[in-house]
Design an enzyme around this catalytic site. Structure first.
Site, PDB file in Angstrom:
ATOM      1  N   LYS A  20       0.841  -1.204   0.000  1.00  0.00           N
ATOM      2  CA  LYS A  20       0.000   0.000   0.000  1.00  0.00           C
ATOM      3  C   LYS A  20       0.872   1.248   0.000  1.00  0.00           C
ATOM      4  O   LYS A  20       0.655   2.184  -0.780  1.00  0.00           O
ATOM      5  CB  LYS A  20      -0.921  -0.026   1.219  1.00  0.00           C
ATOM      6  CG  LYS A  20      -1.960   1.081   1.215  1.00  0.00           C
ATOM      7  CD  LYS A  20      -1.668   2.061   2.318  1.00  0.00           C
ATOM      8  CE  LYS A  20      -2.829   3.024   2.477  1.00  0.00           C
ATOM      9  NZ  LYS A  20      -2.419   4.406   2.460  1.00  0.00           N
ATOM     10  N   LEU A  21       1.871   1.286   0.865  1.00  0.00           N
ATOM     11  CA  LEU A  21       2.756   2.454   0.925  1.00  0.00           C
ATOM     12  C   LEU A  21       3.511   2.637  -0.387  1.00  0.00           C
ATOM     13  O   LEU A  21       3.640   3.753  -0.891  1.00  0.00           O
ATOM     14  CB  LEU A  21       3.744   2.313   2.091  1.00  0.00           C
ATOM     15  CG  LEU A  21       3.154   2.255   3.496  1.00  0.00           C
ATOM     16  CD1 LEU A  21       4.265   2.039   4.523  1.00  0.00           C
ATOM     17  CD2 LEU A  21       2.353   3.501   3.809  1.00  0.00           C
ATOM     18  N   ALA A  22       4.005   1.534  -0.940  1.00  0.00           N
ATOM     19  CA  ALA A  22       4.791   1.609  -2.176  1.00  0.00           C
ATOM     20  C   ALA A  22       3.940   2.077  -3.350  1.00  0.00           C
ATOM     21  O   ALA A  22       4.407   2.862  -4.180  1.00  0.00           O
ATOM     22  CB  ALA A  22       5.423   0.249  -2.483  1.00  0.00           C
ATOM     23  N   ALA A  23       2.697   1.620  -3.438  1.00  0.00           N
ATOM     24  CA  ALA A  23       1.830   2.051  -4.537  1.00  0.00           C
ATOM     25  C   ALA A  23       1.637   3.562  -4.511  1.00  0.00           C
ATOM     26  O   ALA A  23       1.786   4.245  -5.539  1.00  0.00           O
ATOM     27  CB  ALA A  23       0.477   1.333  -4.460  1.00  0.00           C
ATOM     28  N   ASN A  24       1.327   4.111  -3.347  1.00  0.00           N
ATOM     29  CA  ASN A  24       1.150   5.557  -3.239  1.00  0.00           C
ATOM     30  C   ASN A  24       2.465   6.299  -3.444  1.00  0.00           C
ATOM     31  O   ASN A  24       2.495   7.362  -4.068  1.00  0.00           O
ATOM     32  CB  ASN A  24       0.519   5.926  -1.903  1.00  0.00           C
ATOM     33  CG  ASN A  24      -0.971   5.690  -1.904  1.00  0.00           C
ATOM     34  OD1 ASN A  24      -1.603   5.602  -2.954  1.00  0.00           O
ATOM     35  ND2 ASN A  24      -1.566   5.577  -0.732  1.00  0.00           N
ATOM     36  N   PHE A  69       4.977   5.327  -5.327  1.00  0.00           N
ATOM     37  CA  PHE A  69       5.280   5.302  -6.760  1.00  0.00           C
ATOM     38  C   PHE A  69       4.474   6.358  -7.513  1.00  0.00           C
ATOM     39  O   PHE A  69       5.002   7.042  -8.388  1.00  0.00           O
ATOM     40  CB  PHE A  69       4.999   3.911  -7.337  1.00  0.00           C
ATOM     41  CG  PHE A  69       6.193   3.004  -7.361  1.00  0.00           C
ATOM     42  CD1 PHE A  69       6.722   2.573  -8.563  1.00  0.00           C
ATOM     43  CD2 PHE A  69       6.790   2.577  -6.190  1.00  0.00           C
ATOM     44  CE1 PHE A  69       7.818   1.726  -8.587  1.00  0.00           C
ATOM     45  CE2 PHE A  69       7.878   1.734  -6.199  1.00  0.00           C
ATOM     46  CZ  PHE A  69       8.403   1.311  -7.407  1.00  0.00           C
ATOM     47  N   CYS A 117      -2.729  11.816   1.746  1.00  0.00           N
ATOM     48  CA  CYS A 117      -2.443  10.388   1.604  1.00  0.00           C
ATOM     49  C   CYS A 117      -1.031  10.110   1.086  1.00  0.00           C
ATOM     50  O   CYS A 117      -0.288   9.339   1.700  1.00  0.00           O
ATOM     51  CB  CYS A 117      -3.479   9.748   0.697  1.00  0.00           C
ATOM     52  SG  CYS A 117      -3.479   7.950   0.782  1.00  0.00           S
ATOM     53  N   PHE A 118      -0.657  10.704  -0.041  1.00  0.00           N
ATOM     54  CA  PHE A 118       0.662  10.422  -0.605  1.00  0.00           C
ATOM     55  C   PHE A 118       1.768  10.834   0.356  1.00  0.00           C
ATOM     56  O   PHE A 118       2.698  10.075   0.625  1.00  0.00           O
ATOM     57  CB  PHE A 118       0.855  11.126  -1.945  1.00  0.00           C
ATOM     58  CG  PHE A 118       0.117  10.501  -3.099  1.00  0.00           C
ATOM     59  CD1 PHE A 118      -0.488   9.255  -2.998  1.00  0.00           C
ATOM     60  CD2 PHE A 118       0.024  11.158  -4.299  1.00  0.00           C
ATOM     61  CE1 PHE A 118      -1.158   8.681  -4.064  1.00  0.00           C
ATOM     62  CE2 PHE A 118      -0.642  10.597  -5.381  1.00  0.00           C
ATOM     63  CZ  PHE A 118      -1.233   9.363  -5.257  1.00  0.00           C
ATOM     64  N   GLN A 119       1.681  12.059   0.868  1.00  0.00           N
ATOM     65  CA  GLN A 119       2.732  12.530   1.773  1.00  0.00           C
ATOM     66  C   GLN A 119       2.791  11.682   3.041  1.00  0.00           C
ATOM     67  O   GLN A 119       3.870  11.305   3.486  1.00  0.00           O
ATOM     68  CB  GLN A 119       2.526  13.999   2.118  1.00  0.00           C
ATOM     69  CG  GLN A 119       3.645  14.531   2.994  1.00  0.00           C
ATOM     70  CD  GLN A 119       3.711  16.039   3.026  1.00  0.00           C
ATOM     71  OE1 GLN A 119       3.318  16.699   2.080  1.00  0.00           O
ATOM     72  NE2 GLN A 119       4.209  16.582   4.110  1.00  0.00           N
TER      73      GLN A 119
END
Length: 124
Positions: free
Chosen positions: A34-38, A40, A90-92
């Site tokens: 989940k963290l990696a998807a956001n 990226f 979310c991304f940050q």
């Protein structure tokens, strides 16, 4: 015990989602996916915005650059529009979570890399 929970959740989701589309992982893989998807996606937004800054300095057209890059099948056309950067939390939040995990694991160079994605976003 954990395997039973996985199977129970799979059976619930299988009522709406084909079983072959249900992905199961261990706890760390799930969280990092989940963290990696956001991260990226945020990285992609920061990348096109950094190219936009180069375009402004050289007179190149970011729309043309985005179109050219997007024709490369390895990259594709999505999320290649230069903009004010990624907004919301979310991304940050997810990138900072990755930074925290990396620092906790002694992976300072990796943490620094992901912090730069946020820095580029702030510049835009």
């Amino acid at each position: 015990r954990g395997l039973k929970a996985i199977e129970t959740l799979k059976s619930i989701y299988a009522q709406w989602i084909p079983s072959e589309n249900i992905i199961t992982t261990n706890l760390w893989s799930s969280e990092l996916s989940k963290l990696a998807a956001n991260a990226f996606l945020a990285q992609r937004i920061s990348s096109i915005n950094s190219i936009s800054a180069i375009c402004e300095a050289t007179g190149a057209d970011i729309t043309e650059i985005s179109r050219c890059i997007g024709t490369d099948s390895r990259i594709g056309p999505r999320f290649l529009n230069a903009s004010v950067g990624f907004g919301g939390s979310c991304f940050q939040k997810d990138i900072l979570n990755m930074v925290y995990i990396c620092r906790g694991l002694g992976l300072d160079d990796i943490a620094n890399y992901w912090e730069q994605v946020i820095t580029i976003n702030c510049i835009q």
